[in-house]
Design an enzyme around this catalytic site. Structure first.
Site, PDB file in Angstrom:
ATOM      1  N   ASP A  29     115.886 -39.380   8.400  1.00 45.79           N
ATOM      2  CA  ASP A  29     116.540 -39.466   7.088  1.00 45.79           C
ATOM      3  C   ASP A  29     115.628 -38.799   6.068  1.00 45.79           C
ATOM      4  O   ASP A  29     114.415 -39.027   6.049  1.00 45.79           O
ATOM      5  CB  ASP A  29     116.789 -40.937   6.720  1.00 45.79           C
ATOM      6  CG  ASP A  29     117.725 -41.087   5.535  1.00 45.79           C
ATOM      7  OD1 ASP A  29     117.416 -40.528   4.454  1.00 45.79           O
ATOM      8  OD2 ASP A  29     118.752 -41.755   5.676  1.00 45.79           O
ATOM      9  N   ILE A  30     116.221 -37.956   5.235  1.00 48.37           N
ATOM     10  CA  ILE A  30     115.441 -37.194   4.266  1.00 48.37           C
ATOM     11  C   ILE A  30     114.866 -38.082   3.157  1.00 48.37           C
ATOM     12  O   ILE A  30     113.896 -37.709   2.491  1.00 48.37           O
ATOM     13  CB  ILE A  30     116.299 -36.037   3.678  1.00 48.37           C
ATOM     14  CG1 ILE A  30     115.436 -34.898   3.177  1.00 48.37           C
ATOM     15  CG2 ILE A  30     117.236 -36.517   2.602  1.00 48.37           C
ATOM     16  CD1 ILE A  30     114.775 -34.111   4.252  1.00 48.37           C
ATOM     17  N   HIS A  93     127.467 -42.498  11.024  1.00 52.56           N
ATOM     18  CA  HIS A  93     126.069 -42.442  11.439  1.00 52.56           C
ATOM     19  C   HIS A  93     125.473 -43.829  11.433  1.00 52.56           C
ATOM     20  O   HIS A  93     125.942 -44.719  10.724  1.00 52.56           O
ATOM     21  CB  HIS A  93     125.254 -41.512  10.523  1.00 52.56           C
ATOM     22  CG  HIS A  93     125.340 -41.878   9.078  1.00 52.56           C
ATOM     23  ND1 HIS A  93     126.403 -41.491   8.290  1.00 52.56           N
ATOM     24  CD2 HIS A  93     124.523 -42.589   8.276  1.00 52.56           C
ATOM     25  CE1 HIS A  93     126.234 -41.947   7.057  1.00 52.56           C
ATOM     26  NE2 HIS A  93     125.096 -42.632   7.019  1.00 52.56           N
ATOM     27  N   HIS A  95     121.824 -45.855  10.926  1.00 57.01           N
ATOM     28  CA  HIS A  95     120.431 -45.793  10.469  1.00 57.01           C
ATOM     29  C   HIS A  95     119.568 -46.613  11.426  1.00 57.01           C
ATOM     30  O   HIS A  95     119.882 -47.780  11.692  1.00 57.01           O
ATOM     31  CB  HIS A  95     120.276 -46.428   9.086  1.00 57.01           C
ATOM     32  CG  HIS A  95     120.951 -45.706   7.971  1.00 57.01           C
ATOM     33  ND1 HIS A  95     120.255 -44.916   7.076  1.00 57.01           N
ATOM     34  CD2 HIS A  95     122.251 -45.670   7.582  1.00 57.01           C
ATOM     35  CE1 HIS A  95     121.113 -44.436   6.177  1.00 57.01           C
ATOM     36  NE2 HIS A  95     122.318 -44.879   6.461  1.00 57.01           N
TER      37      HIS A  95
END
Ligand code: 5GP
Length: 132
Positions: A29-30, A93, A95
């Site tokens: 994750d950015i 998605h 996490h």
């Protein structure tokens, strides 16, 4: 219009990739909330995770399990937590949020900052374990 994650899957936008197979990709994750915070994304572009066909949903969790194992082996985690939100990016998605101490909450708040070099090293460490 393709989602940002489809653009990543197509290689049109860079990412810190940790694992990939025919149907899924995993990348950092950015805006991580923990070192090694990873997104597991089915390549098929479907917004809501519970709209995924049953078999694809099961495959997503199987792939997430492999990646979580790689995260746990790479770093000194207590375990890896799972969050599904999906209100920012309309492409299903999961996490994966590594937990490093008992009191750590698993949430998408409190973003951390890592340098490009650190993100690269983190991704390489997880990718190395995932490939074993
Ligand atoms: P959600 O949709 O589950 O609320 O959150 C989407 C997540 O995707 C956020 O944690 C956000 O930081 C991450 N994200 C958004 N755009 C990008 C991107 O271009 N690259 C990466 N690696 N992560 C992104």
């Amino acid at each position: 219009m393709p989602t940002i994650f489809t653009k990543i899957i197509r290689g049109e936008i860079p990412c810190y990739k940790v694992a990939e197979n025919e149907s899924h990709i995993a990348f950092l994750d950015i805006n991580p909330v923990a070192k090694g915070h990873t997104l597991v994304v089915p390549k098929r572009e479907i917004d809501y995770v519970f709209d995924l066909p049953d078999e694809l949903l099961a495959d997503t969790m199987r792939f997430a399990k492999q990646v979580a194992g790689a995260i746990d082996r790479s770093f000194n985690t207590v375990r890896t937590g799972v969050i599904v939100d999906g209100r920012e990016v309309p492409h299903a998605h999961v996490h994966l949020v590594p937990i490093y101490k008992e009191g750590q909450s698993v949430s998408l708040k409190n973003k951390l900052s890592f340098s490009e070099q650190e993100m690269k090293q983190i991704a390489e460490a997880i990718a190395g374990e995932a490939a074993k």
